[in-house]
Enzyme design. Sequence first.
Site, PDB file in Angstrom:
ATOM      1  N   ARG A  15       3.531  -5.493   0.678  1.00 56.32           N
ATOM      2  CA  ARG A  15       4.541  -4.515   0.285  1.00 56.32           C
ATOM      3  C   ARG A  15       5.160  -3.755   1.454  1.00 56.32           C
ATOM      4  NH1 ARG A  15       1.630  -1.197  -4.221  1.00 56.32           N
ATOM      5  NH2 ARG A  15      -0.198  -2.403  -3.559  1.00 56.32           N
ATOM      6  N   GLU A 153     -11.952  -2.778 -12.363  1.00 55.07           N
ATOM      7  CA  GLU A 153     -10.654  -2.863 -11.705  1.00 55.07           C
ATOM      8  C   GLU A 153      -9.544  -2.743 -12.739  1.00 55.07           C
ATOM      9  OE1 GLU A 153     -10.042  -2.933  -8.317  1.00 55.07           O
ATOM     10  OE2 GLU A 153     -12.159  -2.398  -8.442  1.00 55.07           O
ATOM     11  N   ASN A 226       0.080   1.338   1.174  1.00 55.40           N
ATOM     12  CA  ASN A 226       0.514   0.017   0.731  1.00 55.40           C
ATOM     13  C   ASN A 226       1.999  -0.218   0.972  1.00 55.40           C
ATOM     14  OD1 ASN A 226      -2.022  -0.909  -0.381  1.00 55.40           O
ATOM     15  ND2 ASN A 226      -1.724   0.670  -1.933  1.00 55.40           N
ATOM     16  N   ASN A 385      19.905   7.622  45.897  1.00 52.01           N
ATOM     17  CA  ASN A 385      18.561   7.182  46.283  1.00 52.01           C
ATOM     18  C   ASN A 385      18.415   5.668  46.316  1.00 52.01           C
ATOM     19  OD1 ASN A 385      18.901   7.164  43.475  1.00 52.01           O
ATOM     20  ND2 ASN A 385      16.718   7.278  43.108  1.00 52.01           N
TER      21      ASN A 385
HETATM   22  C1  UD1 Z   1      -9.735  -1.683  -3.947  1.00 46.44           C
HETATM   23  C2  UD1 Z   1     -10.885  -1.507  -4.928  1.00 46.44           C
HETATM   24  C3  UD1 Z   1     -10.498  -0.488  -5.991  1.00 46.44           C
HETATM   25  C4  UD1 Z   1     -10.076   0.819  -5.346  1.00 46.44           C
HETATM   26  C5  UD1 Z   1      -8.990   0.589  -4.325  1.00 46.44           C
HETATM   27  C6  UD1 Z   1      -8.732   1.849  -3.547  1.00 46.44           C
HETATM   28  C7  UD1 Z   1     -11.999  -3.651  -4.976  1.00 46.44           C
HETATM   29  C8  UD1 Z   1     -12.206  -4.895  -5.727  1.00 46.44           C
HETATM   30  N1  UD1 Z   1     -11.174  -2.768  -5.499  1.00 46.44           N
HETATM   31  O1  UD1 Z   1      -8.667  -2.250  -4.685  1.00 46.44           O
HETATM   32  O2  UD1 Z   1     -11.576  -0.267  -6.853  1.00 46.44           O
HETATM   33  O3  UD1 Z   1      -9.635   1.717  -6.343  1.00 46.44           O
HETATM   34  O4  UD1 Z   1      -9.389  -0.418  -3.368  1.00 46.44           O
HETATM   35  O5  UD1 Z   1      -7.605   1.682  -2.752  1.00 46.44           O
HETATM   36  O6  UD1 Z   1     -12.612  -3.445  -3.954  1.00 46.44           O
HETATM   37  N2  UD1 Z   1      -9.425  -6.626   2.248  1.00 46.44           N
HETATM   38  C9  UD1 Z   1      -9.951  -7.525   3.133  1.00 46.44           C
HETATM   39  N3  UD1 Z   1     -10.242  -8.787   2.713  1.00 46.44           N
HETATM   40  C10 UD1 Z   1     -10.038  -9.182   1.452  1.00 46.44           C
HETATM   41  C11 UD1 Z   1      -9.502  -8.270   0.536  1.00 46.44           C
HETATM   42  C12 UD1 Z   1      -9.210  -6.983   0.954  1.00 46.44           C
HETATM   43  O7  UD1 Z   1     -10.157  -7.202   4.302  1.00 46.44           O
HETATM   44  O8  UD1 Z   1     -10.339 -10.339   1.156  1.00 46.44           O
HETATM   45  C13 UD1 Z   1      -9.106  -5.267   2.696  1.00 46.44           C
HETATM   46  C14 UD1 Z   1      -7.622  -4.987   2.639  1.00 46.44           C
HETATM   47  O9  UD1 Z   1      -7.013  -5.266   3.881  1.00 46.44           O
HETATM   48  C15 UD1 Z   1      -7.590  -3.500   2.321  1.00 46.44           C
HETATM   49  C16 UD1 Z   1      -8.873  -3.251   1.547  1.00 46.44           C
HETATM   50  O10 UD1 Z   1      -9.694  -4.344   1.826  1.00 46.44           O
HETATM   51  O11 UD1 Z   1      -7.623  -2.722   3.497  1.00 46.44           O
HETATM   52  C17 UD1 Z   1      -8.658  -3.078   0.064  1.00 46.44           C
HETATM   53  O12 UD1 Z   1      -8.119  -4.256  -0.466  1.00 46.44           O
HETATM   54  P1  UD1 Z   1      -7.054  -4.255  -1.594  1.00 46.44           P
HETATM   55  O13 UD1 Z   1      -6.726  -5.618  -1.951  1.00 46.44           O
HETATM   56  O14 UD1 Z   1      -5.946  -3.338  -1.245  1.00 46.44           O
HETATM   57  O15 UD1 Z   1      -7.903  -3.619  -2.785  1.00 46.44           O
HETATM   58  P2  UD1 Z   1      -7.338  -2.899  -4.038  1.00 46.44           P
HETATM   59  O16 UD1 Z   1      -6.852  -3.910  -4.982  1.00 46.44           O
HETATM   60  O17 UD1 Z   1      -6.429  -1.833  -3.645  1.00 46.44           O
HETATM   61 CA    CA Z   2      -5.249  -1.098  -1.647  1.00 44.21          CA
END
Ligand code: UD1
Ligand code: CA
Length: 454
Positions: A15, A153, A226, A385
């Site tokens: 995003r 979730e 995001n 200069n």
């Molecule tokens: C996650 C949480 C959710 C919480 C939210 C808060 C899970 C399943 N869900 O959801 O409960 O409310 O964060 O913002 O954990 N990332 C990796 N590798 C991956 C997937 C993600 O490094 O395979 C990192 C992303 O870069 C990011 C973070 O983990 O920094 C969170 O991942 P994201 O996919 O944004 O999780 P949410 O769906 O927001």
């Molecule tokens: Ca997130």
Amino acid sequence: MKLEVVILAAGQGTRMKSAMPKVLHPLGGKPLLAHVIETARMLDPVAVHVVIGHGSEQVQEQLAHYEGVNWVLQEEQLGTGHAVAQVLPSLDPQSRALVLYGDVPLTSTATLLQLLGPDHDQTLALLTTVLADPAGYGRIERDESGQVRKIVEEKDANEAQRCIQEINTGILAAPADKLAEWLPKLSSSNAQGEYYLTDTIAMAVEDGTGVEALPAANMEEVQGINSRAQLAQLERWYQLQLAQQLMAGGATLADPARIDVRGHFKCGQDVFLDINLLVEGEVSIGDNVTIGANVVLRNSSIADGANIQANSIIDDSVVGENCEVGPFARLRPGTHLEARAKIGNFVEIKKAHIGQGSKVNHLSYVGDAELGRDVNVGAGTITCNYDGANKHLTRIGDNVFVGSNTALVAPISISEGATIGAGSTLSNDAEAKALTVERGRTRVIRDWQRPTKK
Ligand code: UD1
Ligand code: CA
């Protein structure tokens, strides 16, 4: 108990609509991930592991100066649980692991220390918050007695679960040996087909580890980025915190909403900062300093009592006590003004040392120069200069008076007390205490007939 921090930063950040990995976008002039690494370090952990994936080379390269970080590659982003699992081989089972997110930049150490308190060494401690609009977040489901049961979730939640306003910030701490037990058991049969770290909560409840949900101090400290809109919003909040710190320290701000600090700003007392000040890098200003509107200060120090007037730019420079600069002055890298020096409007100074009480008040360029004390440089003076290949030095002794519109062709030396007549173009050194002038004599032709129209 030993602490290890795991920072998740492998996601793409679709995003943001950017070629640059999300965690490298700056907040307060510093990449999001850098904020998180610095916060982690303040907790004094034995290791900081950062899970990277999208743009991993770029991320690692830009943050290479953070020594001692263990970069862990997650080739495919199969979920937050999968991401933490990549770090398991490097985690000491005896330590406590704190999971942070590379795109949640402003969590306070005070809040994180709550999760690391000795009372819950053996539990899973979870940072949560209550939101009026919890859409998009994992929800905290509690049983009748109020104990946390699991996290659902958003995409897997039913109608009733979606009404829960207590959400998962994502940040948690757990014993590393427990994570090693739980993570391999995660399944990806859910709405997103991902291995959810959040499913470990139900596991901890089941095996009696115990789960504690602790509250965040405010929404902003657990705010994830995001989109660029969220980034801008959090940036404003961050800047307002810094502005409040400056005011608490004794600075008057014309408008706390119109100052941006991208770096470190050390500020004395009884300072007045007018609107639209931009501070970059390492900047310090002393007591009783006045800064006018629309000023840029970058990697510079300004001593007590100095007055920087509107629309001036000060870059990599040192400004002495009670100096006057601007309006519309530009101090380029390597400028050093001694006490009471005055640099006026439309003056550019570069790599120059200006002695005590010396003045360059109007429309001049002084570069690669050393000026003594009480020198007066007239309007429109230029130090030539650069000969097209090399830079040369201009030396001007104490009490020299340089007349207006003078070109000093460097290398050149003007000795103490010399006077240079206006309009001169000098390429030879000027003697001490003498008047040197190089200018065509005035010719007068009387009764001059102007041409007339045919
Ligand atoms: C996650 C949480 C959710 C919480 C939210 C808060 C899970 C399943 N869900 O959801 O409960 O409310 O964060 O913002 O954990 N990332 C990796 N590798 C991956 C997937 C993600 O490094 O395979 C990192 C992303 O870069 C990011 C973070 O983990 O920094 C969170 O991942 P994201 O996919 O944004 O999780 P949410 O769906 O927001
Ligand atoms: Ca997130």
